[in-house]
Design a protein around this motif. Structure first.
Motif, short mmCIF file in Angstrom:
data_model
loop_
_atom_site.label_atom_id
_atom_site.label_comp_id
_atom_site.label_asym_id
_atom_site.label_seq_id
_atom_site.Cartn_x
_atom_site.Cartn_y
_atom_site.Cartn_z
N ASN A 10 0.80 -1.23 0.00
CA ASN A 10 0.00 0.00 0.00
C ASN A 10 0.83 1.28 0.00
O ASN A 10 0.34 2.34 0.41
CB ASN A 10 -0.95 0.02 1.20
N SER A 11 2.07 1.20 -0.46
CA SER A 11 2.89 2.42 -0.53
C SER A 11 4.11 2.18 -1.41
O SER A 11 4.47 1.03 -1.70
CB SER A 11 3.35 2.84 0.87
N PHE A 12 4.72 3.25 -1.83
CA PHE A 12 6.05 3.16 -2.46
C PHE A 12 6.89 4.34 -2.00
O PHE A 12 6.37 5.39 -1.62
CB PHE A 12 5.96 3.09 -3.99
N THR A 13 8.19 4.14 -1.98
CA THR A 13 9.11 5.18 -1.53
C THR A 13 10.14 5.47 -2.62
O THR A 13 10.38 4.65 -3.52
CB THR A 13 9.86 4.75 -0.25
N PHE A 14 10.72 6.65 -2.54
CA PHE A 14 11.78 7.04 -3.47
C PHE A 14 12.63 8.10 -2.81
O PHE A 14 12.23 8.73 -1.81
CB PHE A 14 11.19 7.57 -4.78
N LYS A 15 13.82 8.31 -3.35
CA LYS A 15 14.72 9.34 -2.87
C LYS A 15 14.96 10.36 -3.97
O LYS A 15 14.85 10.06 -5.16
CB LYS A 15 16.05 8.73 -2.42
N THR A 16 15.31 11.57 -3.55
CA THR A 16 15.66 12.61 -4.51
C THR A 16 17.17 12.70 -4.64
O THR A 16 17.92 12.34 -3.73
CB THR A 16 15.09 13.97 -4.07
N ARG A 17 17.59 13.19 -5.77
CA ARG A 17 19.00 13.47 -5.98
C ARG A 17 19.12 14.48 -7.10
O ARG A 17 18.32 14.52 -8.02
CB ARG A 17 19.81 12.21 -6.25
N LEU A 18 20.11 15.32 -7.02
CA LEU A 18 20.29 16.39 -8.00
C LEU A 18 21.72 16.34 -8.53
O LEU A 18 22.68 16.33 -7.75
CB LEU A 18 20.01 17.76 -7.37
N ILE A 19 21.84 16.29 -9.85
CA ILE A 19 23.15 16.36 -10.49
C ILE A 19 23.34 17.79 -10.98
O ILE A 19 22.59 18.27 -11.84
CB ILE A 19 23.25 15.36 -11.65
N THR A 20 24.30 18.48 -10.43
CA THR A 20 24.51 19.90 -10.74
C THR A 20 25.19 20.08 -12.09
O THR A 20 25.61 19.12 -12.74
CB THR A 20 25.37 20.55 -9.65
N ALA A 21 25.29 21.35 -12.51
CA ALA A 21 25.95 21.66 -13.78
C ALA A 21 27.41 21.23 -13.78
O ALA A 21 27.98 20.92 -14.83
CB ALA A 21 25.83 23.15 -14.07
N SER A 22 28.02 21.20 -12.61
CA SER A 22 29.42 20.75 -12.50
C SER A 22 29.51 19.25 -12.27
O SER A 22 30.57 18.74 -11.90
CB SER A 22 30.11 21.49 -11.34
N ASN A 62 -4.54 3.59 -1.42
CA ASN A 62 -5.58 2.63 -1.08
C ASN A 62 -6.65 2.70 -2.15
O ASN A 62 -7.21 3.77 -2.40
CB ASN A 62 -6.18 2.92 0.29
N ALA A 63 -6.90 1.56 -2.84
CA ALA A 63 -7.80 1.56 -3.99
C ALA A 63 -7.26 2.56 -5.02
O ALA A 63 -6.08 2.53 -5.35
CB ALA A 63 -9.22 1.85 -3.58
N ASP A 64 -8.11 3.49 -5.49
CA ASP A 64 -7.65 4.47 -6.48
C ASP A 64 -7.28 5.80 -5.85
O ASP A 64 -7.12 6.81 -6.54
CB ASP A 64 -8.74 4.71 -7.54
N SER A 65 -7.12 5.83 -4.52
CA SER A 65 -6.78 7.06 -3.81
C SER A 65 -5.29 7.06 -3.45
O SER A 65 -4.80 6.10 -2.85
CB SER A 65 -7.63 7.18 -2.54
N PHE A 66 -4.60 8.15 -3.80
CA PHE A 66 -3.18 8.28 -3.54
C PHE A 66 -2.92 9.53 -2.72
O PHE A 66 -3.41 10.62 -3.06
CB PHE A 66 -2.38 8.37 -4.86
N ALA A 67 -2.13 9.39 -1.66
CA ALA A 67 -1.74 10.55 -0.86
C ALA A 67 -0.60 11.29 -1.55
O ALA A 67 0.11 10.73 -2.39
CB ALA A 67 -1.32 10.11 0.54
N ASP A 68 -0.42 12.56 -1.19
CA ASP A 68 0.71 13.32 -1.71
C ASP A 68 2.01 12.77 -1.14
O ASP A 68 2.03 12.25 -0.01
CB ASP A 68 0.58 14.79 -1.34
N ILE A 83 7.58 9.07 0.78
CA ILE A 83 6.66 7.96 0.70
C ILE A 83 5.34 8.43 0.10
O ILE A 83 4.90 9.56 0.33
CB ILE A 83 6.42 7.31 2.09
N VAL A 84 4.72 7.55 -0.70
CA VAL A 84 3.38 7.78 -1.25
C VAL A 84 2.52 6.61 -0.80
O VAL A 84 2.78 5.46 -1.17
CB VAL A 84 3.39 7.88 -2.79
N ASN A 85 1.51 6.88 0.01
CA ASN A 85 0.57 5.85 0.45
C ASN A 85 -0.62 5.81 -0.49
O ASN A 85 -1.06 6.84 -1.01
CB ASN A 85 0.10 6.13 1.88
#
Length: 242
Positions: free
Chosen positions: A201-213, A227-233, A223-225
């Protein structure tokens, strides 16, 4: 005598004119009939419209695989054209979902990912960039193509019920660790493609930024939780302390 010759000449001239007019009229009628026949012939032949969303792929390059079988593929089965993968065994809420992935190493215009014959991903640049899974009666597609990451979810009717990229664009979430970078907005380009984890009932991810240098800034975990067709922010789980 001269008068008789003149009359005779006039008669011949009139006869010649009549013959010329008859020939000309006949040619006009024949030409018009030919044009009408040509128009009728063209009208009777409807234009050929390609209504098949899929390209023609040889049997040797068409494969039936399960989700786990597809996720384990190291590369496409054929070179120099299309490879087609029919993903079997997807049943959601007692409905069978038709999922087809078509790859081309020659820029074929019908390559992409199709759900119930509708193209939902326009280009698959590498089979390993697409990962599949079913959770909570939904098909999840992780798409790491084109130097960005996105998560799509579909129900048993083939309807799109979630799009992570669109969600991020609408929310304008900021990443605390990107405050001193070119941008601190979280987008599909600032997600770590190797960080996605899916559970019931959820999936997780991490952010990362590759700069100009070409420096990589590691962000936080989200995390995004659902249930059925409803998704939390997306909400932050762990903030990286740098």
């Amino acid at each position: 005598m001269e008068r008789e010759k003149t009359k005779l000449i006039l008669v011949y001239i009139l006869m010649a004119l009549v013959i010329i007019l008859i020939v000309a009229l006949t040619l006009v009628v024949l030409n018009n009939n030919k044009k009408e026949t040509s128009k009728s012939s063209h009208a009777a032949t409807p234009p050929v419209v390609d209504v098949n969303p899929y390209p023609d792929v040889s049997n040797e390059c068409t494969f039936d695989v399960t989700i786990s079988g597809y996720n384990a593929l190291p590369s496409a089965g054929c070179k120099g054209g299309y490879s087609r993968y029919n993903i079997t065994g997807i049943t959601l809420d007692n409905s069978d979902l038709e999922l087809v992935i078509i790859y081309s190493d020659t820029n074929g215009n019908k390559s992409g990912l199709y759900v119930n014959k509708t193209k939902v991903i326009n280009k698959v640049d590498n089979l390993t960039n697409i990962k599949l899974g079913t959770f909570d009666n939904k098909l999840f597609i992780l798409d790491n193509s084109n130097n960005e990451s996105n998560v799509l979810a579909y129900n048993g009717l083939g309807q799109n019920v979630y799009n992570l990229k669109t969600t991020l664009e609408n929310l304008n979430l900021t990443e605390p660790n990107f405050q001193n970078a070119e941008t601190n907005i979280i987008s599909s380009q600032t997600l770590d493609p190797n960080s996605f984890q899916f559970t019931t009932n959820s999936f997780t991810f991490k952010t990362r930024l590759i700069t100009a240098s070409e420096q990589t800034i590691t962000g936080s975990q989200y995390i995004v939780n659902f249930n059925a067709d409803s998704f939390a922010d997306p909400s932050i789980v762990t903030q990286n302390q740098g």
